[in-house]
Design a protein around this motif. Structure first.
Motif, mmCIF file in Angstrom:
data_model
loop_
_atom_site.group_PDB
_atom_site.id
_atom_site.type_symbol
_atom_site.label_atom_id
_atom_site.label_comp_id
_atom_site.label_asym_id
_atom_site.label_seq_id
_atom_site.Cartn_x
_atom_site.Cartn_y
_atom_site.Cartn_z
ATOM 1 N N LEU A 1 0.814 -1.216 0.000
ATOM 2 C CA LEU A 1 0.000 0.000 0.000
ATOM 3 C C LEU A 1 0.847 1.265 0.000
ATOM 4 O O LEU A 1 0.364 2.326 -0.383
ATOM 5 C CB LEU A 1 -0.922 0.012 1.222
ATOM 6 C CG LEU A 1 -2.118 -0.936 1.202
ATOM 7 C CD1 LEU A 1 -2.931 -0.771 2.466
ATOM 8 C CD2 LEU A 1 -2.985 -0.676 -0.012
ATOM 9 N N LEU B 1 -10.149 3.250 0.561
ATOM 10 C CA LEU B 1 -9.030 3.318 1.510
ATOM 11 C C LEU B 1 -9.220 4.468 2.488
ATOM 12 O O LEU B 1 -9.040 4.314 3.703
ATOM 13 C CB LEU B 1 -7.718 3.520 0.751
ATOM 14 C CG LEU B 1 -6.830 2.327 0.481
ATOM 15 C CD1 LEU B 1 -5.669 2.734 -0.410
ATOM 16 C CD2 LEU B 1 -6.314 1.731 1.781
ATOM 17 N N VAL C 1 -8.433 -3.892 0.595
ATOM 18 C CA VAL C 1 -8.706 -2.689 1.383
ATOM 19 C C VAL C 1 -9.399 -3.049 2.691
ATOM 20 O O VAL C 1 -9.051 -2.526 3.765
ATOM 21 C CB VAL C 1 -9.549 -1.694 0.570
ATOM 22 C CG1 VAL C 1 -9.948 -0.492 1.432
ATOM 23 C CG2 VAL C 1 -8.778 -1.236 -0.658
#
Length: 810
Positions: free
Chosen positions: A47, A342, A418
């Motif tokens: 990420l 997110l 996510v």
């Protein structure tokens, strides 16, 4: 690999015979299994990095061309070039990308990535400005600019000036104007200064885009008004150039501005290309400023790398024309949806967090609400997250620096990725962090302790014990072989400061003190120590530390009561778990940087310029580093054999100054060990050839080292009259030092210094260790006295009155 076993960095032998196919496949399969996948929610999710799964079409095309993979060396966007094969495919892909960025005409080529593209842009800019009679060339950029700009400036020998980004996190046109005014004022009349302004379209750690059009207007106006500044404008669009044209086409970061001269893209990020693939673009007429003739090959080369992969150019073409604008718009609609999901997951985990999705880009920036805002190391490692301190205007109007993490919503991410991260983040934010649970930093020592013990709360005799393993990583048997390279943490950050109190357990040994993280369970957590703060200290390691220790299970250090000086070493005695002596160390220098002799029963090791350092990485995250300029390892055989050089390994040139330790951000393992030179010898314990000393021939000529005492020295090992002698002669003739060690000293010390078994530390009592420490001090102090120098001759002996040259009894 040696470095995975002991932290050193020596090479491996080249294989002489091929591995059997089955073994080869098994080893490759094992390494492939260690590389995270892209699509499983259980794999580590990147990420914090702009990485994504390559498009199947690019992989298929690359494989289709890989067997032939022609060399696409040179530039193929000029008239008449790039007419066949992969060179034509590169030309068409590059020019289509230039059209995407509103160029009427352009040159360019496929690079290894944006680092190379930025180097190409600054090189073309520098040469163009010099052609415009600029004697001085300066690179002007933001403090948040990607590190490749500083690297390119360093390579090209250009001055780098950074403008503070401020709370906007952008390079503002007003800041550029002010910097140009300052440079103009500094330039003597008639002396032209070239300035390469670097704008960014998609900062790595924020996703934001500079006002490129406003900056270009500043440059255009100044160019039209004349003056002594010559201007070039490069745009780093590595993180936005493949996204913004499809998500925010109105953002004018590209060639629609007349004073944008070059741009770099990174299709191996969001552009779905495999590594490594970048694209450099510039206006027509500029590439010639980077042209170098290649007469032996018959062409001009304007690129940085020269040889380049035709198969990679074909793969890029396949996406430009096989995915095209419609496909990329669909890809980035998905990315923006993931970005917003997110952001929602972060807000759900921490409602008071500052969450900032980047307009038009696939980046979320977040600062968490708890004190310090730092996320746990396990979460950072699993999701590859990186935090940066950024200027921030708080709601109350005050300006401060705050820790922000950046998150990339890349094409391969799914809702499952996510949601899994959101669950892990919520658990991490709810859990107490060390920064919130840490007890107030105060003096945990009892009142009335000597001043020498005031700092013992966070330190010990051994530098390694400034830092400790986190609780869940204490037992190496429960971890893979790389356990000893895992992160250590600041002792105080784990709430495990050493506690100290006077020893009064049996009425004997007055004036001694004991210390441990927990004196109620003294042998259960890292170490138990006994000290006379002006004379000695003994530390016994706990069970887990004994498994990890490179220097034994217990350490005794004699450092007084005489004041430490250049001719009086600190002496350490290290013991194995069964109580037998491992080694005695003589350290000449300060606590961290010294010339050192280690004596084992059957080995003598001389270390020249040993530098031990506990390295603070960031937060409460530490590593440990050992750097030694030269290590001479002499194995003493039980015979009368003549000295023999077994190996000389020259890892670095000590005559060239180098950084003795890595940069803080480079530490990933414990420990890091580096040597300029390693010499391995053997000699018989009873070898005593009469006459002149035996000086072995060393391959490669003179051996140099950086001594802690004399700086750059020539090192000459020799054997004479039963002694190993190592002579250090300063190359600037400022002095000489001689270390003289009897070949039989190790056997003598093994009989002289005895310990108690400590392999089962929980069965020990503090009184046993205190008694052992008090008994060790007289003989180890005698060793220290025996090691006193006569001039620069350091003769090590077990006999306090032994003169230089007197052999030790075996």
């Amino acid at each position: 690999m040696a470095d995975l076993d002991d932290g050193s960095t020596e090479t491996d032998p080249f294989p002489q015979s091929p591995l059997p196919k089955r073994e080869l496949d098994a080893l490759l399969g094992a390494r492939l299994a260690e590389v995270p996948g892209w699509h499983s929610p259980d794999d580590p999710v990147r990420l914090g990095f702009a990485m994504t799964a390559p498009h199947e079409l690019a992989l298929e095309t690359f494989g289709r061309f890989a067997a032939r993979n022609p060399n696409n060396v040179g530039l193929h966007t000029r008239f008449g070039d790039g007419v066949r094969g992969t060179r034509r495919l590169e030309r068409e892909a590059v020019l289509a990308l230039a059209g995407l960025l509103h160029a009427d005409a352009a040159d360019g080529y496929v690079t290894s990535g944006a680092n190379e593209g930025t180097l190409a842009g600054l090189r073309v800019g520098r040469n163009a400005l010099r052609a415009a009679d600029a004697g001085r060339v300066v690179v002007l950029a933001s403090t948040l600019t990607h590190h490749s700009v500083a690297k390119a400036a360093e390579i090209l020998g250009l001055e780098l000036r950074l403008c503070p980004a401020g709370p906007s996190w952008r390079l503002e046109a007003a800041a550029v104007e002010a910097a140009l005014d300052d440079l103009a004022a500094q330039s003597p009349a008639g002396d032209r200064t070239g300035v390469i302004v670097v704008s960014t379209a998609g900062y790595y750690n924020t996703g934001l885009v500079d006002p490129v059009d406003e900056i270009a207007d500043v440059l255009a106006r100044r160019a039209a008004n004349g003056g002594d500044l010559r201007l070039f404008h490069h745009v780093d669009a590595a993180h936005g150039g493949m996204i913004l044209p499809f998500t925010a086409p109105e953002v004018p970061f590209d060639f629609r501005n007349a004073h944008v001269h070059s741009i770099v893209l990174d299709p191996h990020k969001s552009g779905l290309m495999p590594y490594s693939c970048g694209v450099f673009l510039c206006r027509k007429g500029l590439m010639g400023h980077g042209a170098v003739p290649a007469p032996m090959s018959g062409f001009l080369d304007e690129t940085i790398t020269g040889s380049r992969s035709g198969a990679m150019a074909a793969a890029l073409w396949s996406l430009v024309f096989g995915v095209a604008a419609d496909g990329y718009r669909q890809v980035f609609r998905h990315c923006l949806a993931v970005r917003d999901r997110l952001a929602g997951a972060i807000r759900a985990a921490d409602p008071d967090a500052v969450v900032l999705p980047s307009p038009g880009n696939t980046v979320v920036v977040a600062a968490f609400s708890h004190e310090g805002g730092r996320l746990p190391a396990e979460l950072l490692e699993r999701y590859r997250l990186v935090g940066n301190m950024l200027a921030w205007s708080a709601p109350d109007g005050t300006d401060e620096e705050r820790l922000f993490y950046h998150f990339y919503a890349m094409p391969h991410l799914t809702r499952a990725h996510v949601d899994g991260f959101g669950t892990a983040l919520a658990a991490a934010v709810r859990a107490p962090s060390p920064s919130r649970s840490r007890r107030p930093a105060g003096d945990t020592a009892a009142p009335g302790l000597p001043g020498e013990l005031r700092e013992l709360r966070r330190s010990s005799v051994c530098l390694r014990h400034l830092v400790v393993h986190p609780p869940q990583r204490r037992d190496p048997d429960g971890h893979p072989h790389t356990y000893s390279f895992h992160t250590f943490q600041d002792r105080a950050g784990l709430d495990e400061d050493l506690t100290v109190r006077p020893w009064d357990g049996d009425g004997a040994h007055q004036g001694l003190y004991v210390y441990a993280p927990d004196l109620d369970h003294p042998f259960a957590n890292e170490l138990f120590g006994v000290t006379d703060p002006r004379r000695f200290a003994l530390e016994v390691l706990d069970r887990n530390q004994q498994k990890l220790s490179l220097v034994g299970a217990a350490h005794f250090s004699a450092f007084g009561p005489e004041p430490r000086d250049a001719d009086r070493p600190v002496v350490l005695a290290n013991f194995h778990a069964d109580g037998t002596l491992r080694s005695v160390e003589y350290k000449y220098g300060d606590r961290r940087y010294n010339d050192e002799v280690q004596v084992f029963r059957d080995t003598i090791v001389v270390k020249v310029g040993k530098d031990a350092r506990s390295v603070h990485r960031d937060g409460d995250d530490y590593s440990f580093s050992l750097d030694t300029s030269l290590e001479l390892r002499v194995r003493v055989l039980d015979d009368d054999s003549a000295p023999r050089v077994e190996r000389v390994a020259r890892h670095a040139d000590p005559a060239l100054p180098r950084r003795r330790h890595l940069l803080r951000g480079q530490y990933r393992r414990f420990p890091n060990r580096f040597f300029d030179t390693v010499i391995e010898m053997t000699v018989g314990r009873r070898h005593s050839a009469p006459g002149a000393p035996y000086v072995p021939a060393l391959p490669g000529g003179d051996v140099l080292a950086r001594s802690a005492e004399l700086d750059l020295v020539r090192v000459v090992p020799s054997v004479q009259d039963g002694d190993l002698r190592v002579t250090l002669t300063a190359v600037d003739q400022s002095g000489e030092a001689v270390f003289s060690v009897p070949l039989g000293l190790g056997a003598r010390l093994s009989a002289l210094l005895t310990g108690i078994p400590v392999g089962d530390p929980e069965s020990l009592t503090p009184a046993q260790v205190v008694t052992w420490a008090a008994g060790l001090y007289p003989p180890v102090r005698a060793l220290r006295e025996a090691a006193r120098s006569e001039g620069r001759h350091r003769h090590l002996s077990a006999c306090p009155d032994g003169p230089p040259g007197q052999a030790e009894p075996s």
